[in-house]
Write an enzyme that holds these catalytic residues in place. Structure first.
Site, PDB file in Angstrom:
ATOM      1  CG  ASP A 408      -1.617  12.616  -0.254  1.00  0.00           C
ATOM      2  OD1 ASP A 408      -2.515  12.727  -0.911  1.00  0.00           O
ATOM      3  OD2 ASP A 408      -0.964  11.697  -0.178  1.00  0.00           O
ATOM      4  CD  GLU A 457      -3.660  12.094  -6.465  1.00  0.00           C
ATOM      5  OE1 GLU A 457      -3.299  10.732  -6.843  1.00  0.00           O
ATOM      6  OE2 GLU A 457      -4.158  12.595  -5.366  1.00  0.00           O
ATOM      7  CD  GLU A 463      -1.780   7.486  -5.910  1.00  0.00           C
ATOM      8  OE1 GLU A 463      -0.616   7.879  -5.521  1.00  0.00           O
ATOM      9  OE2 GLU A 463      -2.720   7.903  -5.440  1.00  0.00           O
TER      10      GLU A 463
END
Length: 662
Positions: A408, A457, A463
Site C-alpha cells: 500500500d 487499486e 473503502e
C-alpha cells in the site's frame, strides 16, 4: 516535476512531405489503422475509415537530442511483421490472450517508432538502439479529438494517486482544474466509435498522464526523483528516520529516467470498439506487454476470494479487535465457506514496523492455523517498509508460511517507483508469493510477465465510503467499468451487506460512526453484481463474517462467483447510464450481471451468448421496493432457452446477477 519535450522543428524544402505518412499499420480485420508522419512527427488513428484521433504530434528527447528534428530530415526504413495465435492466460478474464496483430517499424537509425494494429485497437511506441545508458529527457504525446466528442476521465493533482470520481463532458469543455491533469484510461466517443486511451509495458519509465493544452491532451510525466524521504503518519509532510508509510519525493531531476540505450519504451495504446460495452473484451493492454520469461513457472499462482478485516473494523464483535482470536475467527469462517485467503491488514505488526509483531497478534500461529485449515494468509505492508529490502521481505515471510502481500501507499508514478513494482514482483515470484498492489496506479500489463501480481487499486473504491459522503458512488461504479477496468483488474473491494438507499448514506456526526460501521449505497444486488462485473483475481469480500452469516443466501452465491474466467463479453450500457456484461466460467457455466447509476431503469438481457439448448438460470434481482429498502431482493430459479430475453427492472443504484448452468 512534469516534463515534456522541446517544440516540433519547422520543416524545410529538403525534408519529407508533411502530407504523406511514412508508415501505417492496419489490423487483421482491416478496421483499425494507425498512420505515422515524420515531418513533423505525428500519428493519427481511425476505425472503419472514421478518424478517431486526428493528426497528433509526438516526440522523444534522448540525451538532449530532440528525435523529431531528426525525423523530419530523413526517410525511415520501414519493415512489417505479423503476430498470430493465442497464449494461455490462467489468471485473466479469458482462457487465452489473443496475440494477433500487424506491426510496422519505422527505423530512423539509432531510434525508431513501432506501430501496432490489432482488432481491438492500435498503439505506437518509441524504440532506442543507441547502446549503453541513455537519458530520456522527456516525451511528448498528444491526443487531438473533435470538440464535440463525449469524454469521460479521472483527474488528480498527485501523480500515481488515482482514486478520484470520474468526470464527463465534451472534449472542447474539458477542464481538469488548476494544476490537475487526467490519468489513464481516458475514454471518448467519436463518430459513433469508442476509444480508450491508455498504455502498456511501462517498465523503467514513468506512467503517462495528460493535461489539456492548446485544444489537445498533452503528456505530463514525472521527473526522476533525486531526493526522497520517508513519512510515517497521515501528515505525510513529517519525515521519519525508518519504516514509514510513504516514500515521498522532495526533488525531481530534469529528466525522466536514465535507462538502457537499446530498448523499447511504453506503448501508447488506443483501445477501439463499436460501443463502450465492448471495451471490456479487449486484450491489447496485456497482449502488448512483455511476456513471462521463457521457462517461468507460475502454475503455483492460486487466485481466489479474500476475507478481509480492515473495512469492517474486525467484525464489530464485542470482544473483537486486531488480535489472534479475531483472526482465527476469520480463518474459521473462510474455511467453512470455501474462501481461499484472509488478509491481515494494518495492525498485525507494531506501527509501521513489519519486523516486530504486535503483542496481541501471534502471526506465526495465525499463519500455521490458516495453513492447517487450507486458508492462505496475506500480509498488508506499506511500501516504505519494503523498498530497498525487497528480497529480505519476500524471503522472510515466505519462510514464515504466508502466501503473499498487499502493498500500500506507493501513490507515485515516476520511474523509480516503477522499478520497485517490477523488482518486488520478481523477488516475490522467486519465493512463490502473491501480490496485491493496493495504493498503486492502474495496471499496465505487468501481470503478463508476473501473473503472481493479481490486483491493482487505482480506483475510487468502496473503502471511500468510510471517509467521504456526498460523492456520486453510483456514477463512479458504472464509469469505473468503462474507464479504469479497461486497463485491467482493480481492487474495488465489493460485498457490503449493509446497504443504504441512494442519497441515504448516514453522514458522520454524533452517534454515527461510518468508519467503524461502514456500508454501501445502492442495492444488495448491486454489490452481488460487482462480483462478476469487476475483475479481481484476488477478490476482496469486504464485510464481516458476522454480517455475512446474517445474509448467507447472498454470501453463498457471491463466494462461488469465479475470480478468473474463460471468456468475457460486453452486453450493454454507457458510462453515463449502466453496464452489463457476461463472463463464461471455466466449468462452462455463464454469469451475466448489470448495474445502473443513481437512476432506476429497465434492461433486457439477451442470452444469445449461451449458444444453444436450455439452461438453468439462478437469478438475484432488485425487489419492487428496493429503491427504499435496498437490502430487499428476489432470488429465483427458472429454465431459460438460449437466445431468450430476460427483463430486469433495476432500482436506483440497483443491479442483477444471473448464473446460467447447462
Amino acid at each position: 516535476m512534469m516534463l515534456t519535450v522541446c517544440a516540433v522543428a519547422v520543416g524545410c524544402c529538403r525534408r519529407l512531405d508533411p502530407n504523406k505518412p511514412v508508415a501505417t499499420a492496419v489490423s487483421p480485420d482491416g478496421r483499425n489503422e494507425i498512420r505515422l508522419w515524420a515531418n513533423p512527427l505525428a500519428y493519427a488513428v481511425s476505425r472503419d475509415g472514421v478518424e478517431i484521433v486526428a493528426k497528433s504530434a509526438i516526440g522523444l528527447t534522448r540525451d538532449g537530442q530532440c528525435l523529431y528534428k531528426d525525423a523530419a530530415a530523413r526517410r525511415p526504413s520501414v519493415s512489417h511483421r505479423t503476430e498470430s495465435g493465442r497464449e494461455p492466460s490462467p489468471v485473466y478474464k479469458k482462457a487465452s490472450l489473443d496475440l494477433s496483430g500487424a506491426f510496422t517499424m519505422a527505423d530512423f537509425g539509432d531510434w525508431g517508432i513501432e506501430l501496432a494494429a490489432r482488432n481491438d485497437g492500435v498503439a505506437y511506441r518509441f524504440t532506442s538502439a543507441k547502446g549503453g545508458t541513455v537519458t530520456v529527457n522527456g516525451e511528448k504525446a498528444t491526443v487531438a479529438l473533435p470538440g464535440e466528442a463525449r469524454c469521460w476521465y479521472n483527474s488528480t493533482k498527485h501523480v500515481g494517486c488515482e482514486e478520484t470520481v470520474p468526470g464527463a463532458g465534451t472534449f472542447a469543455s474539458l477542464d481538469f482544474g488548476e494544476k490537475a491533469f487526467a490519468y489513464l484510461p481516458f475514454v471518448a466517443e467519436v463518430g459513433g466509435k469508442t476509444v480508450a486511451v491508455t498504455e502498456s509495458d511501462v517498465y523503467d519509465y514513468p506512467i503517462l498522464n495528460f493535461e489539456k493544452k492548446d485544444g489537445a491532451l498533452v503528456s505530463k510525466l514525472a521527473g526522476f526523483p533525486t531526493r526522497t524521504y520517508r513519512a510515517g503518519g497521515w501528515d505525510s509532510g513529517k519525515p521519519i528516520a525508518t519504516g514509514g508509510r510513504w516514500v515521498q519525493v522532495a526533488e525531481h531531476a530534469d529528466f525522466l529516467v536514465k535507462t538502457d540505450g537499446t530498448r523499447a519504451f511504453p506503448w501508447r495504446v488506443f483501445v477501439l470498439a463499436d460501443a463502450p460495452a465492448k471495451l471490456c473484451e479487449a486484450d491489447i493492454v496485456n497482449a502488448l506487454a512483455r511476456p513471462a520469461a521463457k521457462g517461468a513457472d507460475f502454475s503455483w499462482v492460486k487466485p481466489g476470494k479474500v476475507a478481509w478485516d480492515w473495512w469492517n473494523a474486525f467484525d464489530n464483535l464485542g470482544d473483537a479487535g486486531c488480535n489472534t482470536k479475531t483472526y482465527k475467527r476469520f480463518i474459521d469462517f473462510a474455511a467453512q465457506t470455501g474462501v481461499e485467503y484472509v488478509i491481515l491488514d494494518e495492525g498485525w505488526s507494531e506501527t509501521l514496523n513489519i519486523w516486530k509483531f504486535h503483542p496481541n497478534v501471534d502471526v506465526p500461529e495465525i499463519v500455521r492455523y490458516g495453513n492447517e485449515k487450507g486458508v492462505g494468509i496475506i500480509l498488508w505492508m506499506a511500501w516504505a517498509q519494503i523498498v530497498g529490502e525487497e528480497e529480505k521481505v519476500a524471503a522472510h515471510f515466505a519462510k514464515l508460511g504466508a502466501k503473499g502481500f498487499k502493498v500500500d501507499f506507493m501513490d507515485r508514478g515516476d520511474a523509480d517507483c516503477e522499478r520497485f513494482l517490477w523488482t518486488f514482483a520478481e523477488v516475490c515470484a522467486q519465493h512463490k508469493m502473491l501480490i496485491d498492489y493496493h495504493g498503486a496506479h492502474r495496471p499496465t500489463g505487468m501481470s503478463r510477465a508476473y501473473p503472481n501480481v493479481l490486483n491493482y487499486e487505482g480506483i475510487h473504491g468502496l473503502e471511500q465510503m468510510k471517509f467521504f459522503q456526498g460523492q456520486d458512488m453510483m456514477g463512479n461504479d458504472v464509469r469505473a467499468f468503462f474507464l479504469r477496468q479497461t486497463a485491467g483488474p482493480m481492487d474495488y473491494t465489493p460485498g457490503a451487506m449493509i446497504n443504504y438507499p441512494v442519497g441515504g448514506y448516514p453522514k458522520k456526526g454524533k452517534g454515527v460512526n461510518t468508519y467503524v460501521f461502514p456500508g454501501s449505497e445502492g442495492t444488495r444486488c448491486r454489490q452481488m453484481a460487482m462480483m462478476a462485473l469487476y475483475e479481481a483475481p484476488l477478490q476482496m469480500l469486504c464485510d464481516s463474517p458476522t454480517n455475512y452469516e446474517k445474509n448467507m443466501e447472498s454470501f453463498t452465491f457471491m463466494s462461488k462467483v469465479p475470480v478468473v474466467w474463460a471468456d468475457t463479453l460486453g452486453l450493454g450500457g454507457t458510462p453515463d447510464t449502466m453496464v452489463a456484461c457476461a463472463r463464461r466460467a471455466k466449468d462452462g457455466s455463464w454469469y451475466a450481471a448489470g448495474m445502473t447509476n443513481a437512476e432506476a431503469r429497465d434492461f433486457t438481457l439477451e442470452t444469445g451468448f449461451l449458444g444453444a439448448g436450455e439452461w438453468k438460470a439462478e437469478i438475484f434481482r432488485d425487489a419492487a421496493d428496493a429503491d427504499a429498502q435496498p437490502t430487499h431482493y428476489v432470488h429465483e430459479t427458472k429454465t431459460v432457452a438460449a437466445g431468450a430475453k430476460l427483463a430486469f427492472r433495476l432500482a436506483k443504484g440497483g443491479g442483477f446477477i444471473v448464473k446460467f448452468t447447462k
